[in-house]
Design a protein around this motif. Sequence first.
Motif, PDB file in Angstrom:
ATOM      1  N   ALA A  55      -5.906  -2.746 -19.076  1.00 49.33           N
ATOM      2  CA  ALA A  55      -4.664  -2.609 -18.573  1.00 49.33           C
ATOM      3  C   ALA A  55      -4.480  -1.791 -17.469  1.00 49.33           C
ATOM      4  O   ALA A  55      -4.208  -1.661 -16.337  1.00 49.33           O
ATOM      5  CB  ALA A  55      -3.355  -2.511 -19.393  1.00 49.33           C
ATOM      6  N   VAL A  56      -4.830  -0.557 -17.866  1.00 49.20           N
ATOM      7  CA  VAL A  56      -4.949   0.834 -17.160  1.00 49.20           C
ATOM      8  C   VAL A  56      -5.888   0.562 -15.948  1.00 49.20           C
ATOM      9  O   VAL A  56      -5.244   0.894 -14.598  1.00 49.20           O
ATOM     10  CB  VAL A  56      -5.168   1.953 -17.839  1.00 49.20           C
ATOM     11  CG1 VAL A  56      -5.597   3.212 -17.066  1.00 49.20           C
ATOM     12  CG2 VAL A  56      -4.203   2.504 -18.831  1.00 49.20           C
ATOM     13  N   GLN A  57      -6.996  -0.234 -15.884  1.00 49.41           N
ATOM     14  CA  GLN A  57      -7.936  -0.338 -14.920  1.00 49.41           C
ATOM     15  C   GLN A  57      -7.337  -1.333 -14.014  1.00 49.41           C
ATOM     16  O   GLN A  57      -7.373  -0.895 -12.771  1.00 49.41           O
ATOM     17  CB  GLN A  57      -9.271  -0.710 -15.391  1.00 49.41           C
ATOM     18  CG  GLN A  57     -10.389  -0.887 -14.350  1.00 49.41           C
ATOM     19  CD  GLN A  57     -11.681  -1.273 -14.793  1.00 49.41           C
ATOM     20  OE1 GLN A  57     -11.739  -1.860 -16.008  1.00 49.41           O
ATOM     21  NE2 GLN A  57     -12.430  -1.656 -13.940  1.00 49.41           N
ATOM     22  N   SER A  58      -6.729  -2.389 -14.479  1.00 48.85           N
ATOM     23  CA  SER A  58      -6.175  -3.284 -13.599  1.00 48.85           C
ATOM     24  C   SER A  58      -4.919  -2.823 -12.625  1.00 48.85           C
ATOM     25  O   SER A  58      -4.948  -3.002 -11.535  1.00 48.85           O
ATOM     26  CB  SER A  58      -5.698  -4.734 -14.406  1.00 48.85           C
ATOM     27  OG  SER A  58      -4.923  -5.477 -13.705  1.00 48.85           O
ATOM     28  N   ILE A  59      -4.234  -2.121 -13.268  1.00 50.85           N
ATOM     29  CA  ILE A  59      -2.899  -1.457 -12.774  1.00 50.85           C
ATOM     30  C   ILE A  59      -3.201  -0.452 -11.863  1.00 50.85           C
ATOM     31  O   ILE A  59      -2.416  -0.252 -10.638  1.00 50.85           O
ATOM     32  CB  ILE A  59      -1.777  -1.130 -13.971  1.00 50.85           C
ATOM     33  CG1 ILE A  59      -1.243  -2.208 -14.659  1.00 50.85           C
ATOM     34  CG2 ILE A  59      -0.811  -0.149 -13.290  1.00 50.85           C
ATOM     35  CD1 ILE A  59      -0.622  -1.825 -16.006  1.00 50.85           C
ATOM     36  N   HIS A  60      -4.257   0.324 -12.241  1.00 46.51           N
ATOM     37  CA  HIS A  60      -4.563   1.421 -11.472  1.00 46.51           C
ATOM     38  C   HIS A  60      -5.263   1.059 -10.170  1.00 46.51           C
ATOM     39  O   HIS A  60      -4.798   1.584  -8.765  1.00 46.51           O
ATOM     40  CB  HIS A  60      -5.655   2.195 -12.092  1.00 46.51           C
ATOM     41  CG  HIS A  60      -6.265   3.534 -11.479  1.00 46.51           C
ATOM     42  ND1 HIS A  60      -7.117   3.527 -10.450  1.00 46.51           N
ATOM     43  CD2 HIS A  60      -5.909   4.789 -11.435  1.00 46.51           C
ATOM     44  CE1 HIS A  60      -7.222   4.862  -9.666  1.00 46.51           C
ATOM     45  NE2 HIS A  60      -6.578   5.551 -10.484  1.00 46.51           N
ATOM     46  N   MET A  61      -5.960   0.027 -10.378  1.00 45.62           N
ATOM     47  CA  MET A  61      -6.524  -0.721  -9.101  1.00 45.62           C
ATOM     48  C   MET A  61      -5.481  -0.976  -7.882  1.00 45.62           C
ATOM     49  O   MET A  61      -5.520  -0.905  -6.846  1.00 45.62           O
ATOM     50  CB  MET A  61      -7.604  -1.979  -9.440  1.00 45.62           C
ATOM     51  CG  MET A  61      -8.261  -2.354  -8.063  1.00 45.62           C
ATOM     52  SD  MET A  61      -9.266  -3.916  -8.593  1.00 45.62           S
ATOM     53  CE  MET A  61      -8.036  -4.957  -9.049  1.00 45.62           C
ATOM     54  N   GLN A  62      -4.410  -1.680  -8.328  1.00 45.11           N
ATOM     55  CA  GLN A  62      -3.310  -2.278  -7.718  1.00 45.11           C
ATOM     56  C   GLN A  62      -2.363  -1.101  -7.018  1.00 45.11           C
ATOM     57  O   GLN A  62      -2.401  -1.026  -5.893  1.00 45.11           O
ATOM     58  CB  GLN A  62      -2.340  -3.281  -8.463  1.00 45.11           C
ATOM     59  CG  GLN A  62      -3.125  -4.425  -9.127  1.00 45.11           C
ATOM     60  CD  GLN A  62      -3.674  -5.484  -8.000  1.00 45.11           C
ATOM     61  OE1 GLN A  62      -2.874  -5.368  -6.797  1.00 45.11           O
ATOM     62  NE2 GLN A  62      -4.604  -6.069  -8.247  1.00 45.11           N
ATOM     63  N   VAL A  63      -2.155  -0.147  -8.055  1.00 42.43           N
ATOM     64  CA  VAL A  63      -1.291   0.879  -7.396  1.00 42.43           C
ATOM     65  C   VAL A  63      -2.114   1.776  -6.526  1.00 42.43           C
ATOM     66  O   VAL A  63      -1.469   2.515  -5.467  1.00 42.43           O
ATOM     67  CB  VAL A  63      -0.916   1.613  -8.658  1.00 42.43           C
ATOM     68  CG1 VAL A  63      -0.089   2.923  -8.162  1.00 42.43           C
ATOM     69  CG2 VAL A  63      -0.127   0.720  -9.389  1.00 42.43           C
TER      70      VAL A  63
END
Length: 115
Positions: free
Chosen positions: A49-57
């Motif tokens: 989740a952190v990786q996915s969210i980090h990429m978008q943000v």
Amino acid sequence: MSTPEFESKMKRIIKQSQQLYIVDAAQRIENVLQALEAWKAGASETAAAVQSIHMQVHAMKGVALTIHFEPMHHICEAIIFLLEQQNLQEAEPLLRQLPDRLKSCQAIMGEEVDN
């Protein structure tokens, strides 16, 4: 030294970039909130989740400052700081503010048109 024509061209480029950003960021925010909900429901590991969210943000942050969307840039920086510490729990309230920050970007666009 810049000319009035150059200034006008730059304003048009920024305005077009802002319009594209609004569309792109809306989709990215939707993806972020979906990833957050999947994590909260236990359907996603924290690291994923952190990786996915980090990429978008990170993608939203990169352009925001360049096109005068400082409120979005600042919240994205704060979110990224927390995500780099794997602190999704503390990042959650900021992530939930992203839709309102996008609205503030739209307001900035309107102000720049008026000026």
